[in-house]
Design an enzyme around this catalytic site. Structure first.
Site, PDB file in Angstrom:
ATOM      1  N   ILE A   1       0.822  -1.215   0.000  1.00 19.81           N
ATOM      2  CA  ILE A   1       0.000   0.000   0.000  1.00 19.81           C
ATOM      3  C   ILE A   1       0.852   1.259   0.000  1.00 19.81           C
ATOM      4  O   ILE A   1       0.360   2.350   0.251  1.00 19.81           O
ATOM      5  CB  ILE A   1      -0.987   0.001   1.186  1.00 19.81           C
ATOM      6  CG1 ILE A   1      -0.235   0.041   2.525  1.00 19.81           C
ATOM      7  CG2 ILE A   1      -1.870  -1.231   1.128  1.00 19.81           C
ATOM      8  CD1 ILE A   1      -1.161   0.243   3.720  1.00 19.81           C
ATOM      9  N   GLY A   2       2.144   1.074  -0.275  1.00 22.07           N
ATOM     10  CA  GLY A   2       3.039   2.223  -0.313  1.00 22.07           C
ATOM     11  C   GLY A   2       4.061   2.190   0.810  1.00 22.07           C
ATOM     12  O   GLY A   2       4.888   3.083   0.939  1.00 22.07           O
TER      13      GLY A   2
ATOM     14  N   GLY B   1       6.308  -0.129   1.151  1.00 24.43           N
ATOM     15  CA  GLY B   1       7.573  -0.707   0.715  1.00 24.43           C
ATOM     16  C   GLY B   1       7.743  -2.161   1.097  1.00 24.43           C
ATOM     17  O   GLY B   1       8.862  -2.681   1.131  1.00 24.43           O
TER      18      GLY B   1
ATOM     19  N   SER C   1       0.011  -2.436  11.356  1.00 22.10           N
ATOM     20  CA  SER C   1       1.472  -2.596  11.287  1.00 22.10           C
ATOM     21  C   SER C   1       1.844  -4.063  11.219  1.00 22.10           C
ATOM     22  O   SER C   1       2.695  -4.545  11.963  1.00 22.10           O
ATOM     23  CB  SER C   1       2.142  -1.936  12.508  1.00 22.10           C
ATOM     24  OG  SER C   1       1.828  -0.570  12.566  1.00 22.10           O
TER      25      SER C   1
ATOM     26  N   THR D   1       4.911  -6.575   7.301  1.00 25.32           N
ATOM     27  CA  THR D   1       6.262  -7.127   7.384  1.00 25.32           C
ATOM     28  C   THR D   1       6.375  -8.231   8.440  1.00 25.32           C
ATOM     29  O   THR D   1       6.916  -9.296   8.147  1.00 25.32           O
ATOM     30  CB  THR D   1       7.287  -5.999   7.598  1.00 25.32           C
ATOM     31  OG1 THR D   1       7.269  -5.172   6.429  1.00 25.32           O
ATOM     32  CG2 THR D   1       8.689  -6.544   7.814  1.00 25.32           C
TER      33      THR D   1
ATOM     34  N   GLY E   1       6.011  -4.432  13.337  1.00 22.88           N
ATOM     35  CA  GLY E   1       5.529  -3.468  12.342  1.00 22.88           C
ATOM     36  C   GLY E   1       5.916  -2.040  12.691  1.00 22.88           C
ATOM     37  O   GLY E   1       6.121  -1.696  13.846  1.00 22.88           O
TER      38      GLY E   1
ATOM     39  N   GLY F   1       4.391   0.760  10.613  1.00 25.44           N
ATOM     40  CA  GLY F   1       3.520   1.734   9.948  1.00 25.44           C
ATOM     41  C   GLY F   1       2.881   2.727  10.900  1.00 25.44           C
ATOM     42  O   GLY F   1       2.790   3.919  10.596  1.00 25.44           O
ATOM     43  N   GLU F   2       2.445   2.244  12.043  1.00 29.25           N
ATOM     44  CA  GLU F   2       1.660   3.094  12.928  1.00 29.25           C
ATOM     45  C   GLU F   2       2.445   3.786  14.044  1.00 29.25           C
ATOM     46  O   GLU F   2       2.142   4.933  14.389  1.00 29.25           O
ATOM     47  CB  GLU F   2       0.499   2.284  13.510  1.00 29.25           C
ATOM     48  CG  GLU F   2      -0.571   2.034  12.466  1.00 29.25           C
ATOM     49  CD  GLU F   2      -1.391   0.778  12.711  1.00 29.25           C
ATOM     50  OE1 GLU F   2      -0.792  -0.284  12.949  1.00 29.25           O
ATOM     51  OE2 GLU F   2      -2.625   0.854  12.681  1.00 29.25           O
TER      52      GLU F   2
END
Lengths: 753, 145
Positions: A470-471, A473, A512, A515, A698, A700-701
């Protein structure tokens, strides 16, 4: 060998017990620190096609004969449709089909928020569909909207049962306290505004439905769409090769998918249902507003004795209560905690998960409260947090799988220690200061998740898994993991994602979790392929398997000898090596969490209320870092969204009608490049020894979570003003400054007398 | 009937009056690198060059373009900025990226050595919701490396 186990699955703090089949994951973790490829910066593998404009997003897809949908939406926050006639609309030029609430249950005659979908038209172009909607004959009975969340709670208009949590005895805790602070904090409604709006293109191929969609969860869309349409799941194929951002709002198929599927069925043609920017900001979700009434008790040395939180969340017409009490329950070692969370059902658009839902809001409240307490106790705020550090999880009474928050504090200290120096920069009306806030969040990921690895005779590998990028990576991270395990240069590894019919099940890209869920599965699959290459090499070169390993594109023997991998795989001709891997279970009986701290440096003009952020230092502990370059981008992006949340973003409602006043991107203010301060990223990068074959959590968050609180605390440091409401507008800043001045006066008054 | 000149190619313009340049580029010519994210001129995702000037193609009526040369991201694929964006990790989801690169190309054409402040000024009309801004700044500052 596959085995059946009972395990916990966690997504954003929601634990469910379930049976899952897991393959043994015998692969040991790599040593800590940068390896050949993993742990080293790598430009994203799909960067060029995105930058060159070659990547085909859902928004770019043009199928032959494709029709376009316009949706009739309620202009009212609360109304009843008393008459609906689409006869004239259905005869308009280019119109091929129409849908009313009689045709599809995601359409309604009783809209509970502005933008609720009433009817839909499919036509040859979007403009023709929109023009046809002008011909809809519709009459409304407009009802009084309920907008105030406190009022909704009083009236009993709730999304679900209030959630209560108690540990210890807070009355006793307050009795033991030397100091008590009680405060109310508020956070606003924030809109996701992914650059690509929510959309799907649906196309029937016989009894198979192809859904091309902008999603964070290919397999969730597949399951939910199949359930809705009464189809076997394999009869729904979901495709998302590239997607233009989600931030939590694209975890489900959404009404647009069902509308497109139904209209495609009725017309026999592919149908696109794409939301406009304004629709996006009415109907696709938001970070709901919160009111947080908090109270803390502490001893003179700063030891927390009690925490109490009463949280009211303006969820909207549908949706869920974000976990706003989470930080209060989880962040500190406080024996007595009592929280209650109310989800107000109000006539506003439904909420959706938004990057660390609840924790962004709850951390603003809790971490500002802690600093107000520190000021009252005259204790250094960082020291106060160290004194209340928790060595184990008190919610479930479990050990952490790993926790390096103290190390985060240590690394933040050099920045924190500049406080006097920074304050001394204050000049005229510009006051400078430094603030901090801690972060706690989930991010374990979990099973199931699978990957396949295919190695051809040319010695190149293809990783296949039906996940989405979703961007964040993740595609790049997967290439690095597979390349590391196969001992191949990363440019000899490709990753194929984005199609439920072309690869095994992959995790949601939310919470998150991509990965930490997908990475171990990819490594296990690559390990399986590597093992087979070594088996072949052992026979070809008459070596024992145990002395062989794959490194730098070669099969290397510990007792001398090295052969290019393609020399071994070259023996295969058209045969291929096929490896498969599954994500193993999370550690039993442990709490897997992410931690961090951010330090903000700000300047405040006390005359105008203007606030400038000069610097954010973000120190986070997310286990092993796969790609430091992509990770720093994630951190910067989280901080920048956090700054938008702190200063400028605020969905505004007409207080009488509930109409959304800022649906466009000029009215709804998101950060631009000119708003960005210096951001310093520092990741601890120590693998979690209990978590999977990677030790990665994770990312992301975590970086969006503490930003608002760190900034608000820096403002307090600079000015003595207690900002208690987001966004920190000029009005809020000036209010807080006036309040601080007033407080100063009353404190000085007795000595003056 | 008039023509539309895009990336050095001449196309017969056969579009209804009122259509935007962005929609003709994307739907009629198939140049999907130009993205539409807001469709009302607020976000910069649809930026193209008209005779070298950055222009929001979603609010530009196609029939007003005339003889001006349109340059889209497809015409800038070999520009060093593409490489510098990838190298600096100046993109996440990538949806705004073509517009970012088109805007940046006009900046470095006029000013090959922009300062940090000049980059921030020139690029402030291109929204990136992922927040790739620090890397975008770096990519534009290092475009010739």
């Amino acid at each position: 060998m596959a085995r059946l186990i009972r395990t916990e699955k966690e997504v954003e703090g929601n634990y469910t017990e379930q049976w899952i089949v897991v393959d043994e994951d015998p692969v040991a973790q790599w040593p800590s620190g940068p390896l050949e490829i993993v742990g080293r910066p790598l430009a994203r593998v799909d960067g060029a096609e995105r930058a060159r404009g070659e990547a085909v997003y859902t928004a770019d897809l043009q199928l032959p004969g494709m029709l376009h949908v316009a949706v009739l939406r309620s202009p009212h926050a609360h109304a009843r449709v008393t008459q609906l006639d689409l006869a004239r609309a259905s005869e308009a030029p280019g119109v091929r089909a129409v849908l009313t609430p009689d045709d599809l249950d995601v359409l309604t005659r009783e809209p509970g928020y502005p933008g609720a979908a009433i009817a839909a038209v499919a036509a040859d172009t979007y403009d023709l569909a929109a023009e046809a909607l002008e011909l809809a004959d519709i009459e409304w009975e407009v009802l009084q909207p309920l907008l105030d969340p406190d009022e909704a709670v009083q009236q009993g208009s709730l999304i679900d049962e209030p959630e209560r949590y108690d540990r210890g005895n807070v009355e006793q805790g307050f009795a033991e306290a030397d100091v008590v602070v009680e405060t109310e904090y508020r956070t606003q409604t924030v809109l996701h505004n992914s650059m690509e709006t929510h959309q799907s293109v649906c196309q029937w191929e016989g009894d198979l439905l192809n859904v091309y969609t902008s999603t964070q969860y290919i397999w969730g869309v597949r399951a939910e769409t199949a359930a809705k349409l009464g189809l076997p799941e394999d009869k729904v194929r979901v495709v998302c090769h590239y997607m233009g951002g989600g931030f939590g709002a694209k975890n489900h198929p959404g009404e647009y998918t069902f509308i497109a599927a139904e209209l495609a069925k009725r017309t026999g043609r592919p149908v696109r249902c794409a939301l406009t920017r304004r629709e996006e900001n009415l109907t696709t979700g938001n970070r709901h507003a919160t009111i947080q009434r908090l109270k803390v008790g502490a001893k003179a040395d700063g030891t927390l004795t009690a925490l109490v939180g009463d949280f009211v969340m303006a969820v909207g017409w549908r949706g869920f209560k974000s976990w706003t009490a989470g930080p209060m329950k989880m962040l500190y070692h406080c024996p007595n905690v009592s929280t209650v969370e109310y989800g107000a059902k109000v006539n506003t658009g439904p909420n959706a998960a938004f990057r660390a839902p609840g924790f962004v809001e709850g951390t603003f409240g809790l971490e500002c409260l802690l600093d107000e307490l520190a000021a009252k106790l005259e204790i250094d705020p960082l020291e106060l947090r160290r004194r209340n550090h928790s060595d184990s999880d008190l919610v479930d009474d479990r050990p952490y799988s790993s926790k390096n928050l103290i190390e985060c504090y240590r690394r933040a200290e050099p920045h924190w220690e500049k406080r006097d120096e920074v304050r001394a920069r204050s000049n005229g009306p510009w006051k400078h200061g430094i603030g901090m806030a801690s972060q706690i969040w989930f991010g374990a990921g979990g099973p199931p998740s699978y990957a396949w690895v295919r190695v051809g005779s040319d010695g190149r590998a293809l990783v296949v898994t039906a996940m989405q990028d979703i961007g964040t990576g993740t595609k790049t991270a997967m290439a690095q993991i597979a390349a590391e395990e196969l001992g191949l240069p990363v440019d000899r590894v490709q990753v194929s994602i984005g199609d439920s019919a072309r690869g095994p099940y992959a995790a949601i890209s939310a919470g998150s979790s991509t990965t930490p869920s997908m990475g171990p599965a990819v490594r296990a699959a690559a390990h399986d392929a590597a093992r087979q290459i070594i088996e072949i090499a052992a026979q070809r070169y008459h070596k024992e398997e145990r002395v062989l390993s794959l490194k730098g594109g070669n099969v290397v023997s510990a007792d001398g000898g090295s052969w290019p991998i393609e020399e071994v795989t070259g023996l295969l001709d058209d045969a291929q090596i096929l490896g498969k891997g599954a994500r193993g279970p999370n550690p039993t009986g442990m709490r897997v969490l992410t931690f961090g701290v951010q330090v903000a440096e700000v300047a405040v003009d006390v005359e105008t209320g203007e606030v400038r952020v000069d610097k954010i230092v973000a120190v986070h502990d997310v286990g092993r870092v796969i790609n430091p370059l992509g990770a720093s981008s994630q951190v910067e992006g989280g901080v920048i969204q956090g700054l938008g949340h702190t200063f400028s973003e605020d969905r505004l409602l007409d207080p009488n009608t509930g109409a959304v006043l800022n649906q466009t991107l000029d009215a709804y203010k998101m950060p631009t490049i000119a708003d960005v301060p210096e951001i310093v990223t520092d990741l601890i990068d120590v693998p979690d020894e209990h978590l999977t074959n990677l030790g990665s959590k994770g990312l992301g968050e975590p970086p969006i979570i503490p930003t608002s609180a760190a900034v608000a605390n820096a403002i307090r440091d600079a000015t003595g003003a207690d900002v208690r409401s987001l966004p920190i507008s000029r009005e809020e800043m000036l209010r807080a400054l006036a309040e601080a001045k007033e407080k100063e006066k009353t404190r000085e008054a007795p000595t003056a007398v | 009937m008039s023509d539309l000149i895009v990336n050095g190619q001449r196309y017969a313009l056969d579009a209804q009056v009122g259509r935007s340049l962005a929609s003709v580029l994307r739907e009629d010519i198939g140049l999907i690198g130009t993205k539409i994210a807001c469709n009302e001129g607020h976000c910069g995702a649809c930026t193209v060059l008209l005779d070298g000037v950055p222009t929001l193609s979603c609010i530009t009526l196609v029939h007003t373009v005339g003889e001006r040369e349109v340059t889209t991201i497809e015409g800038l694929r070999d520009h060093p900025l593409v490489e510098s964006f990838v190298r600096a990790d100046a993109l996440q989801c990538g949806f705004c990226t073509p517009g970012q690169i088109v805007s940046a190309s006009a900046l470095v054409e006029a000013n090959p050595h922009p300062s940090r402040e000049e980059v921030r000024h020139a690029m402030a009309g291109n929204i990136c919701r992922c927040g790739a801004y620090p890397k975008i700044e770096e990519a534009v500052l290092t475009w010739q490396d």
